[in-house]
Motif scaffolding. Structure first.
Motif, PDB file in Angstrom:
ATOM      1  N   ASN A 194       9.175  16.004  11.367  1.00 28.58           N
ATOM      2  CA  ASN A 194       9.563  15.531  10.021  1.00 28.58           C
ATOM      3  C   ASN A 194       9.238  16.584   8.956  1.00 28.58           C
ATOM      4  N   LEU A 195       8.171  17.350   9.170  1.00 24.14           N
ATOM      5  CA  LEU A 195       7.802  18.398   8.211  1.00 24.14           C
ATOM      6  C   LEU A 195       8.912  19.441   8.126  1.00 24.14           C
TER       7      LEU A 195
ATOM      8  N   PRO B 204       5.914  11.085   9.138  1.00 22.80           N
ATOM      9  CA  PRO B 204       6.763  10.957   7.944  1.00 22.80           C
ATOM     10  C   PRO B 204       6.043  11.406   6.668  1.00 22.80           C
ATOM     11  N   LEU B 205       4.742  11.068   6.560  1.00 22.47           N
ATOM     12  CA  LEU B 205       4.037  11.424   5.319  1.00 22.47           C
ATOM     13  C   LEU B 205       3.909  12.939   5.161  1.00 22.47           C
ATOM     14  N   ILE B 206       3.637  13.673   6.237  1.00 26.79           N
ATOM     15  CA  ILE B 206       3.507  15.118   6.036  1.00 26.79           C
ATOM     16  C   ILE B 206       4.865  15.741   5.686  1.00 26.79           C
ATOM     17  N   GLY B 207       5.950  15.122   6.141  1.00 24.80           N
ATOM     18  CA  GLY B 207       7.281  15.578   5.700  1.00 24.80           C
ATOM     19  C   GLY B 207       7.461  15.359   4.200  1.00 24.80           C
ATOM     20  N   ILE B 208       7.081  14.187   3.728  1.00 21.63           N
ATOM     21  CA  ILE B 208       7.250  13.861   2.309  1.00 21.63           C
ATOM     22  C   ILE B 208       6.362  14.765   1.441  1.00 21.63           C
ATOM     23  N   VAL B 209       5.109  14.913   1.848  1.00 28.30           N
ATOM     24  CA  VAL B 209       4.183  15.759   1.079  1.00 28.30           C
ATOM     25  C   VAL B 209       4.672  17.222   1.120  1.00 28.30           C
ATOM     26  N   GLY B 210       5.211  17.639   2.260  1.00 31.08           N
ATOM     27  CA  GLY B 210       5.793  18.986   2.356  1.00 31.08           C
ATOM     28  C   GLY B 210       6.923  19.169   1.351  1.00 31.08           C
TER      29      GLY B 210
ATOM     30  N   LEU C  82       1.428  15.450  -7.868  1.00 32.81           N
ATOM     31  CA  LEU C  82       1.349  14.456  -6.796  1.00 32.81           C
ATOM     32  C   LEU C  82      -0.127  14.099  -6.556  1.00 32.81           C
ATOM     33  N   PHE C  83      -0.390  12.816  -6.486  1.00 32.17           N
ATOM     34  CA  PHE C  83      -1.719  12.313  -6.122  1.00 32.17           C
ATOM     35  C   PHE C  83      -1.591  11.672  -4.741  1.00 32.17           C
ATOM     36  N   VAL C  84      -2.554  11.962  -3.870  1.00 28.57           N
ATOM     37  CA  VAL C  84      -2.515  11.367  -2.522  1.00 28.57           C
ATOM     38  C   VAL C  84      -3.852  10.698  -2.221  1.00 28.57           C
TER      39      VAL C  84
ATOM     40  N   ILE D 139       0.863  -1.199   0.000  1.00 31.49           N
ATOM     41  CA  ILE D 139       0.000   0.000   0.000  1.00 31.49           C
ATOM     42  C   ILE D 139       0.897   1.246   0.000  1.00 31.49           C
ATOM     43  N   ARG D 140       0.635   2.179  -0.911  1.00 33.75           N
ATOM     44  CA  ARG D 140       1.383   3.456  -0.936  1.00 33.75           C
ATOM     45  C   ARG D 140       0.364   4.600  -0.920  1.00 33.75           C
ATOM     46  N   PRO D 141       0.587   5.604  -0.062  1.00 30.68           N
ATOM     47  CA  PRO D 141      -0.417   6.659   0.061  1.00 30.68           C
ATOM     48  C   PRO D 141      -0.239   7.800  -0.932  1.00 30.68           C
ATOM     49  N   LEU D 142       0.798   7.726  -1.791  1.00 33.27           N
ATOM     50  CA  LEU D 142       1.020   8.819  -2.739  1.00 33.27           C
ATOM     51  C   LEU D 142       1.663   8.290  -4.014  1.00 33.27           C
TER      52      LEU D 142
END
Ligand code: MRU
Length: 340
Positions: free
Chosen positions: A89-90, A53-59, A17-19, A7-10
């Motif tokens: 992480n952001l 971690p995800l909000i860091g990556i999306v940032g 980018l699609f999330v 499973i990948r959220p993005l």
């Protein structure tokens, strides 16, 4: 070895980018296309994407988008920094993107380079999680009942997950575990997201109300607790989803292991202790309404602290992609990171 779903959220496709819209799960799996800096700010603030971690990556991808749209690097950086205050992480990812941009901004292919840097941050997180899973799963006995809080899985990271990644790794390694999933009021990351992930993998689980944990633990039904982290300070104090501190006290009282799983990007070595971690307070509407249904009198006031701080002394070990820090304290953390 059991098979695990990836499973990948993005995903980055056709220049955008699609999330996964986490507000719609578990009822609907909807992909949202983020097309502007505002879209990124809104996705993080409204918790369409969440998990440290995800909000860091999306940032990081948001930084790329803002520069692509011709917005100054200072404005992009400041606007994204304001979206959520607790998960470090952001800030870590935005600092990395800003420094990278300043180093290469004169180069013709700077946009391509920025995109690659965001993709590297994503990939590094995925691999960190696989390592955390490996280090952590050996601590989970076969047939264990594992209790976890919030959602720390594929949906909270680039994939696999931290605390839930350890559970995934234990399951992959044929351990017959059962997971108790705290529902995690008010956003219900546990019942909506963690349960959804466990179902995809076929991992046996029970959703429990947050207040059931103490009863189950007192009856000897929980062998180990494993949670994630939003920020770990120099002395090992750990901010995580509200309710984590309560679990750590229960674990200590009943003498069961309490593990924190997090990549090294979750450490904030510039902050000395948990006292200094900014704790996000969200809208009281989230407490007084449960998925659009009012569950409290309109006139009552509600408090909605999103995180709490677990003191280092309650933590059995912090599990990172570089190994374990057992019974964490300032001295051990400095040594782990090679600091004097
Ligand atoms: O408010 P959220 O859903 O962003 O909070 C998430 C958590 O508290 C997680 O436990 C933490 O970010 C670790 S995720 C791997």
């Amino acid at each position: 070895m059991r098979k695990i779903k990836d499973i990948r959220p993005l995903k980055f496709e056709d220049g955008y980018l699609f999330v996964i819209n986490q507000l719609k799960l578990p009822k609907e799996l909807e992909w949202l296309k983020l097309q502007s800096l505002e879209d990124y700010e809104k996705a993080i603030k409204d918790m369409v994407v969440r998990g440290a971690p995800l909000i860091g990556i999306v940032g990081a991808y948001g930084f790329f988008q803002g520069i692509k749209d011709g917005i100054s690097e200072v404005e992009v950086y400041e606007r994204l920094r304001k979206t959520r205050p607790t998960a470090v992480n952001l800030f870590w990812a935005l600092d990395r993107m800003l420094n990278f941009y300043r180093k290469y901004k004169e180069e013709k292919d700077i946009l391509e380079k920025l995109l690659k840097e965001a993709q590297r941050i994503e990939l590094e997180d995925y691999h960190a999680n696989r390592m955390i899973g490996g280090y952590g799963e050996v601590l989970i006995p076969n047939k264990a009942n594992v209790l976890t809080h919030c959602n720390t899985g594929a949906l909270a990271t680039a994939g696999w997950g931290t605390a839930l990644g350890i559970i995934r790794s234990a399951w992959e390694n044929d351990k017959d575990i059962t997971v108790f999933v705290d529902e995690t009021r008010p956003y219900l990351q546990g019942s909506r997201l963690t349960a959804w992930e466990l179902l995809q993998e076929g991992i046996p689980h029970y959703i429990i109300t947050d207040s059931s944990a103490g009863f189950l633990i007192s009856k000897g039904k929980v062998d180990v607790i494993v949670v994630g982290a939003d920020r770990i300070t120099l002395n090992g104090d750990t901010a995580n989803k509200i309710g984590t501190y309560t679990l750590s006290v229960l674990a200590k009282h009943h003498n069961i292991p309490f593990y924190v799983a997090a990549p090294t990007s979750t450490f904030d070595l510039t902050t000395k202790s948990g006292e200094d971690i900014p704790i996000e307070e969200r809208d009281q509407k989230e407490v007084k309404n449960c998925h659009c249904c009012q569950v409290a009198p309109e006139e009552s006031k509600a408090l909605n602290y999103s995180f709490d701080v677990t003191p280092a002394e309650n933590i059995t070990a912090i599990i990172t992609e570089k190994g374990l820090i057992e019974r964490p304290n300032e001295e051990k953390i400095k040594k782990f990171f090679g600091r004097k």
